[in-house]
Design an enzyme around this catalytic site. Structure first.
Site, mmCIF file in Angstrom:
data_model
loop_
_atom_site.group_PDB
_atom_site.id
_atom_site.type_symbol
_atom_site.label_atom_id
_atom_site.label_comp_id
_atom_site.label_asym_id
_atom_site.label_seq_id
_atom_site.Cartn_x
_atom_site.Cartn_y
_atom_site.Cartn_z
ATOM 1 N N ASP A 177 0.057 -7.685 1.233
ATOM 2 C CA ASP A 177 0.460 -6.289 1.439
ATOM 3 C C ASP A 177 1.985 -6.145 1.505
ATOM 4 O O ASP A 177 2.522 -5.467 2.385
ATOM 5 C CB ASP A 177 -0.181 -5.717 2.701
ATOM 6 C CG ASP A 177 -0.072 -4.190 2.760
ATOM 7 O OD1 ASP A 177 0.125 -3.574 1.697
ATOM 8 O OD2 ASP A 177 -0.161 -3.621 3.866
ATOM 9 N N HIS A 201 0.813 -1.214 0.000
ATOM 10 C CA HIS A 201 0.000 0.000 0.000
ATOM 11 C C HIS A 201 0.852 1.272 0.000
ATOM 12 O O HIS A 201 0.359 2.351 -0.284
ATOM 13 C CB HIS A 201 -0.988 0.002 1.175
ATOM 14 C CG HIS A 201 -0.381 0.238 2.520
ATOM 15 N ND1 HIS A 201 -0.135 -0.776 3.427
ATOM 16 C CD2 HIS A 201 0.010 1.367 3.146
ATOM 17 C CE1 HIS A 201 0.374 -0.274 4.531
ATOM 18 N NE2 HIS A 201 0.473 1.036 4.381
ATOM 19 N N SER A 205 4.596 2.277 8.008
ATOM 20 C CA SER A 205 4.288 1.140 7.139
ATOM 21 C C SER A 205 5.495 0.718 6.315
ATOM 22 O O SER A 205 6.123 1.543 5.649
ATOM 23 C CB SER A 205 3.135 1.498 6.197
ATOM 24 O OG SER A 205 1.945 1.701 6.908
#
Length: 504
Positions: free
Chosen positions: A272, A239, A350
């Site tokens: 992801d 992402h 992230s």
């Protein structure tokens, strides 16, 4: 302090009288004027006396410069935000930049001090068109003189302060208080940072953690990553770099501050995860540890660039294991058999590593919990989730070797509306897809539509997401044991997982 220009020129004086007009001698009282003579104006309104030429040669009077406006006060720069300087046409009235008047004068052929663009003084004309005689040289100090006076004053002030303290010391007069604060004795300060300490682990990990910026038409996305191989391979979240698949520019910033463009090697929304590569060698990679050895209570460090703050380290513990986390949009949701931690994780973390006390990466930070009723990430609330390193290793190897990744399936559709114990296989086809894939792993194991799956390898499941992440934690071709209920009959069946590529 005001916004007015401190070097604004004085208001032009009235025209001076002819040079031969008599001046009263100093100290003498002027004789009264004869009757009928007009009253002499007050001293403040009298014309300035012109000095004889031999004492101060007359100088041409420069035209008054364009009136400087108060300097515009820009708002203080916000945290991590740059306020662009005003551009375009200059505003008028209060708030106009003080330099604007000078610029207008320059464009009009006249500089802000009244000289023409060729350096010559204009003829003696005031702003209202009346003729002005030359003004005395000593009527105004130049900017250089003012600067010299200010500098002299500063030097004098500094010298005076030093002299005053010297005088106080010489006279033995005590100061109001002695400001000398205690200092540690030389050689006595020692901070113990042994191998395995937080400081030592952070020092070893930080050079291998990078900040990632992706510029797309929709905006700028930022995140973190870890060096995976010395040849320039970097692991991050899908992402973070998802827009790179559409041609967005990816820039990697290393711990020493230098930047490199990166290209997308491969990505999978199912886990992801993504791998990017920079054209650089000799990088220091981090080691992916064994996430199966992690236990609740282990100390961990989360490293990354939360909120754009590069090279940030936070600490905590592993607070839970095997948390079923569904991240992203439903169309491309990632199902993660996550490691839960209370180490502070915020937007921007992230893709950064979760490191254990041995300095090994045991997870890739990927998601944070949101409070009830919130629809956007609000920051750390003590519940962060990381993709286990064993899953990251397997997927990263696939992405580097083939550019894509696969995931395992058992070949059934699940009923999300079921509320009973376990997870129910759908009783009928959905949008043309059968509840149990013909000749798929579940079909071959004897699972039927409407059956209830209670556990995977002895691990109970109560919602569909738990079953999915338990299966996704395996590899295609792995066998799993499912506890299945058909009506009142419970049994264990062995299923060999089938492979499916991302996007299918």
């Amino acid at each position: 302090m005001t916004d007015e220009n401190p070097f604004a020129p004085p208001t032009p004086r009235a025209a001076v009288p002819p040079a031969n007009e008599p001046t009263p001698a100093a100290g003498r009282t002027p004789e009264p004027a004869p009757a009928g003579t007009p009253a002499e104006p007050p001293a403040a309104e009298r014309p300035t006396e012109r000095l004889p030429a031999q004492h101060a040669p007359a100088q041409p009077v420069p035209a008054p410069p364009a009136q400087a406006q108060p300097t515009q006060q820009l708002p203080a720069a916000g945290y991590l935000t740059t306020i662009p300087a005003p551009s375009g046409a200059a505003p008028s009235g209060p708030g106009q930049d003080a330099h604007t008047a000078a610029e207008r004068a320059s464009h009009a052929g006249t500089d802000p001090h009244g000289t023409t663009s060729h350096g010559t003084a204009p003829h003696g004309t005031d702003p209202y068109g009346t003729t002005q005689p030359p003004r005395s040289r000593r009527s105004r100090l130049g900017a250089g003189a003012v600067s010299a006076v200010v500098l002299l004053g500063l030097l004098a002030g500094a010298g005076g302060g030093v002299g005053a303290y010297a005088l106080l010391d010489a006279r033995g007069t005590a100061r109001p208080a002695d400001a000398a604060l205690p200092r540690p004795a030389a050689g006595t300060t020692h901070v113990d940072r042994p191998e395995g300490s937080v400081a030592a682990i952070a020092a070893a990990a930080l050079p291998s953690v990078v900040s990632i910026e992706v510029r797309a038409q929709q905006g700028v996305a930022t995140g973190s990553g870890m060096i995976l191989k010395s040849e320039g391979y970097i692991l991050t979240n899908n992402h973070v770099v998802a827009e790179a698949a559409s041609g967005a520019d990816v820039t990697v910033t290393f711990s020493d501050g230098h930047e490199q463009p990166a290209k997308l090697v491969g990505a999978t929304p199912d886990y992801d995860l993504a791998v990017i590569k920079v054209d650089e060698t000799g990088l220091e990679p981090l080691v992916l540890g064994d996430s199966d050895d992690v236990v609740v209570g282990d100390s961990v460090l989360a490293v990354g660039s939360p909120l754009g703050l590069e090279a940030t380290v936070t600490t905590g513990i592993v607070s839970a294991l095997h948390r079923p986390v569904k991240a992203g949009e439903s169309a491309e949701a990632a199902f993660i058999d996550a490691i839960q931690t209370d180490a502070a994780i915020n937007p921007g973390n992230s893709g950064g590593p979760l490191v254990n006390s041995a300095g090994e990466v045991i997870g890739i930070n990927s998601a944070i919990a949101q409070g009830p009723g919130t629809t956007t990430a609000t920051g750390n609330i003590g519940l962060g989730f990381a993709i286990p390193s064993n899953q990251a290793r397997h997927t990263a190897e696939q992405l580097i070797e083939t550019g894509s990744a696969t995931f395992p399936i058992i070949g059934v559709l699940l009923d999300p509306s079921y509320q009973g114990e376990g997870v129910q296989v759908s009783q009928e086809a959905q949008q043309g897809t059968p509840a149990v894939t013909p000749d798929g792993p579940a079909d071959q194991a004897g699972i039927k539509p409407g059956d209830i799956i209670l556990a995977v390898d002895g691990r109970p499941v109560s919602v569909a997401d738990e079953l999915i992440v338990a299966i996704r934690a395996k590899a295609p071709g792995d066998p799993v044991t499912l506890q299945v209920r058909s009506g009142n009959d419970e049994r264990e069946v062995r299923v060999v997982l089938e492979e499916r590529s991302s996007g299918q």
